[in-house]
Motif scaffolding. Structure first.
Motif, short mmCIF file in Angstrom:
data_model
loop_
_atom_site.label_atom_id
_atom_site.label_comp_id
_atom_site.label_asym_id
_atom_site.label_seq_id
_atom_site.Cartn_x
_atom_site.Cartn_y
_atom_site.Cartn_z
N SER A 168 0.82 -1.54 -0.31
CA SER A 168 -0.21 -0.24 0.06
C SER A 168 1.03 1.32 0.01
N GLN A 169 0.33 2.33 -1.32
CA GLN A 169 1.49 2.89 -1.11
C GLN A 169 2.79 3.19 -1.02
N ARG A 170 3.25 1.86 -1.60
CA ARG A 170 4.78 1.59 -1.61
C ARG A 170 5.78 2.21 -2.97
N SER A 171 6.83 2.80 -3.00
CA SER A 171 7.39 3.02 -4.22
C SER A 171 8.29 1.65 -5.11
N ILE A 172 8.42 1.56 -6.34
CA ILE A 172 8.50 0.52 -6.41
C ILE A 172 10.02 -0.33 -6.01
N GLU A 173 10.52 0.89 -5.67
CA GLU A 173 12.31 0.97 -4.60
C GLU A 173 11.92 -0.10 -2.97
N GLU A 174 10.63 0.11 -2.79
CA GLU A 174 9.95 -0.18 -1.45
C GLU A 174 9.38 -1.52 -2.13
N VAL A 175 8.68 -1.68 -3.17
CA VAL A 175 8.87 -3.13 -3.00
C VAL A 175 9.91 -4.46 -3.49
N LEU A 176 10.33 -4.11 -4.38
CA LEU A 176 11.83 -4.57 -4.88
C LEU A 176 12.89 -4.92 -3.48
N GLN A 177 13.07 -3.86 -2.56
CA GLN A 177 13.28 -4.23 -1.39
C GLN A 177 12.60 -5.18 -0.52
N THR A 178 11.62 -5.59 -0.51
CA THR A 178 10.56 -6.69 0.50
C THR A 178 10.70 -7.50 0.15
N LEU A 179 10.67 -8.17 -1.83
CA LEU A 179 10.77 -8.25 -2.33
C LEU A 179 12.09 -9.68 -2.46
N ASN A 180 13.07 -8.81 -1.86
CA ASN A 180 14.77 -9.67 -1.28
C ASN A 180 14.56 -9.93 -0.49
N ALA A 181 14.06 -8.90 0.67
CA ALA A 181 14.08 -9.48 2.23
C ALA A 181 13.27 -10.76 2.26
N LEU A 182 12.23 -10.78 2.00
CA LEU A 182 11.10 -11.61 2.45
C LEU A 182 11.26 -13.07 1.19
N TYR A 183 11.77 -13.00 -0.09
CA TYR A 183 11.69 -13.46 -1.06
C TYR A 183 12.92 -14.26 -1.39
N ASP A 184 13.97 -13.72 -1.18
CA ASP A 184 15.52 -14.24 -1.66
C ASP A 184 15.31 -13.48 -3.02
N TYR A 185 14.57 -12.74 -3.64
CA TYR A 185 14.77 -12.03 -4.90
C TYR A 185 15.64 -10.51 -5.17
N ARG A 186 16.62 -11.01 -5.81
CA ARG A 186 17.74 -9.70 -5.96
C ARG A 186 17.72 -9.34 -7.41
N TYR A 187 17.54 -7.97 -7.54
CA TYR A 187 17.08 -7.01 -7.88
C TYR A 187 17.96 -6.15 -8.92
N GLU A 188 18.34 -5.52 -10.07
CA GLU A 188 19.59 -3.69 -10.08
C GLU A 188 18.50 -3.47 -10.84
N LYS A 189 18.99 -2.38 -11.48
CA LYS A 189 18.31 -1.65 -12.06
C LYS A 189 19.26 -0.63 -12.97
N ARG A 190 18.39 -1.30 -14.41
CA ARG A 190 19.14 -0.57 -15.55
C ARG A 190 18.55 0.55 -16.78
N GLY A 191 19.31 1.47 -15.60
CA GLY A 191 18.11 3.55 -17.05
C GLY A 191 17.01 2.91 -16.58
N ASP A 192 16.21 2.27 -17.24
CA ASP A 192 14.46 2.72 -16.78
C ASP A 192 13.74 1.32 -16.98
N THR A 193 14.75 0.34 -16.77
CA THR A 193 14.32 -1.24 -17.08
C THR A 193 15.14 -1.87 -15.42
N VAL A 194 14.16 -2.99 -15.09
CA VAL A 194 14.84 -3.47 -13.84
C VAL A 194 14.60 -5.14 -13.63
N PHE A 195 15.86 -5.47 -13.85
CA PHE A 195 15.91 -7.41 -13.55
C PHE A 195 15.93 -7.63 -13.06
N ILE A 196 15.10 -8.89 -12.17
CA ILE A 196 14.77 -9.59 -11.26
C ILE A 196 15.26 -10.63 -10.93
N HIS A 197 15.94 -11.61 -10.04
CA HIS A 197 16.63 -12.68 -10.32
C HIS A 197 16.85 -13.46 -9.26
#
Length: 327
Positions: free
Chosen positions: A298-327
Motif C-alpha cells: 500500500s502506497q509503496r514505491s517500486i524501490e520499496e516493493v523490490l526491497q521487500t521481495l529481496n528481504a522476504l523472498y530472496d529475489y535480487r534485483y538491479e536497475k539498468r536505466g529505466d529497466t529493473v531486472f529480477i533474478h
C-alpha cells in the motif's frame, strides 16, 4: 474486383477505415491489379482521408449506405454522371464521387457534433497527470499516455480519444449528452461513471470502477454491458472482445498504488509492476517464473516493493536505466 461503382467505392472506404482487416485489404489489392489508374485514385483518396483528422471516426455509419446516398445525390447534381457510370473506366466524376463520399462519411460524424472544434492533445511523459474537461469530467493519465479532446463539448455527444497508454475517467453525469471514450475502433459509452481504459501493443483493457458502461466496436448494436467491478479485454491479434472471468484486483494500482497478489506467478507479478510503475520489470530467472507470490503493498514505491521481495523472498534485483531486472 467485379461489381458496380457503388461496391467499388464502398470497398475503398472500408479499406481506409479498417486498414488491418485482411479481407478488406485483399479486395483492395485485387481491385488495384485491374487497372494502373486505380493506384492514382487510391492515392488521391488516401491523401484526402489523412487530411481530415477525424474522418476515420464513424458513429453508426454504414459505408455502403453512405455511398448509395451520395451517388444518388451526384446523379441529380450531375446528370451526365448517369451515362458515365456505365463506362468501365473511372472518369472524372468518379474521382469526384469517391472523394466526396469520403467527405460525406466524415461529415456524418461532424453532423452528430455540429460545432466540434479542433481537438487538443494531452500527453504525459514519465509522470502521471490529469486534465479536467469542459463538462467537469476528470481524466487521470498514467505515464506515457495520450488523449485527445475538444476544448468545449458541443452537440448531443461528448467524445474523447485515448490514443495510447492508460487513463482513468471520472465522468460527469449528463443523461442528455452521453460520454464516449474511443480507442481504435472500440468505444466505451457511458452517462456518468468511472472506469479505467488501457491500450497496449497487444490488447485494450477496460475496468469499471463505478456505474455501468457499454463496451464494443463502433456501430455495434450489441456491445458488452459491464457494471462496477467488472472488466473486459480486446485482443488485437485475434480481434476478440470478451468480459474478463475475474476482476483484476490491480487494474487501478497505477493510480491508487494499492497492489494485491494472491497466488500470482512471479512472471505475472513483474507484468503488474511494469504496468503500475510505468517501467519495465523483467524476471531473468526462468526457473522462478512459476513461483507464486502472496503479498499486499500500500502506497509503496517500486524501490520499496523490490526491497521487500529481496528481504522476504530472496529475489535480487538491479536497475539498468529505466529497466529493473529480477533474478
Amino acid at each position: 474486383m467485379r461489381g458496380s461503382d457503388q461496391e467499388v467505392y464502398a470497398m475503398i472506404i472500408r479499406s481506409l477505415d479498417e486498414p488491418d482487416n485482411p479481407d478488406n485489404q485483399k479486395a483492395l489489392q485485387e481491385w488495384l491489379a485491374k487497372d494502373a489508374g486505380n493506384h492514382k485514385l487510391l492515392a488521391e483518396l488516401r491523401s484526402l482521408w489523412e487530411g481530415a483528422a477525424e474522418a476515420s471516426v464513424f458513429e453508426s455509419t454504414q459505408a455502403d449506405a453512405a455511398t448509395a446516398r451520395f451517388i444518388h445525390i451526384l446523379h441529380e447534381r450531375y446528370p451526365s454522371a448517369k451515362a458515365a457510370s456505365t463506362s468501365p473506366k473511372l472518369n472524372w466524376w468518379k474521382y469526384a464521387a469517391a472523394a466526396a463520399i469520403t467527405g460525406l462519411v466524415a461529415l456524418t460524424y461532424w453532423w452528430a457534433q455540429p460545432a466540434a472544434e479542433k481537438l487538443t492533445t494531452f500527453r504525459t511523459t514519465a509522470q502521471t497527470d490529469s486534465v479536467t474537461l469542459s463538462d467537469g469530467t476528470r481524466i487521470v493519465l498514467h505515464s506515457h499516455s495520450a488523449i485527445r479532446y475538444p476544448e468545449t463539448f458541443r452537440g448531443k455527444t461528448r467524445t474523447v480519444f485515448l490514443d495510447e497508454g492508460t487513463a482513468f475517467f471520472d465522468v460527469q453525469q449528463d443523461a442528455a449528452h452521453p460520454f464516449t471514450a474511443a480507442t481504435g475502433n472500440l468505444n466505451v459509452d457511458v452517462l456518468g461513471t468511472a472506469f479505467n481504459l488501457s491500450v497496449t501493443g497487444h490488447s485494450i483493457k477496460l475496468y469499471v470502477a463505478e456505474g455501468e458502461v457499454a463496451f464494443g466496436r463502433s456501430g455495434d448494436n450489441s456491445p458488452l454491458r459491464l457494471q462496477a467491478g467488472k472488466g473486459a479485454s480486446f485482443h488485437k491479434t485475434t480481434g476478440t472482445l470478451a468480459p474478463d472471468r475475474e476482476a483484476d484486483p490491480n487494474a487501478l494500482a497505477w493510480k491508487t498504488r494499492e497492489l494485491r497478489f494472491v497466488d500470482m506467478p512471479m512472471e505475472e507479478v513483474c507484468n503488474v509492476l511494469s504496468d503500475c510503475y510505468g517501467m519495465a520489470v523483467i524476471l531473468e530467472n526462468d526457473s522462478r517464473k512459476a513461483q507464486k507470490l502472496n503479498a499486499r503493498f500500500s502506497q509503496r514505491s517500486i524501490e520499496e516493493v523490490l526491497q521487500t521481495l529481496n528481504a522476504l523472498y530472496d529475489y535480487r534485483y538491479e536497475k539498468r536505466g529505466d529497466t529493473v531486472f529480477i533474478h
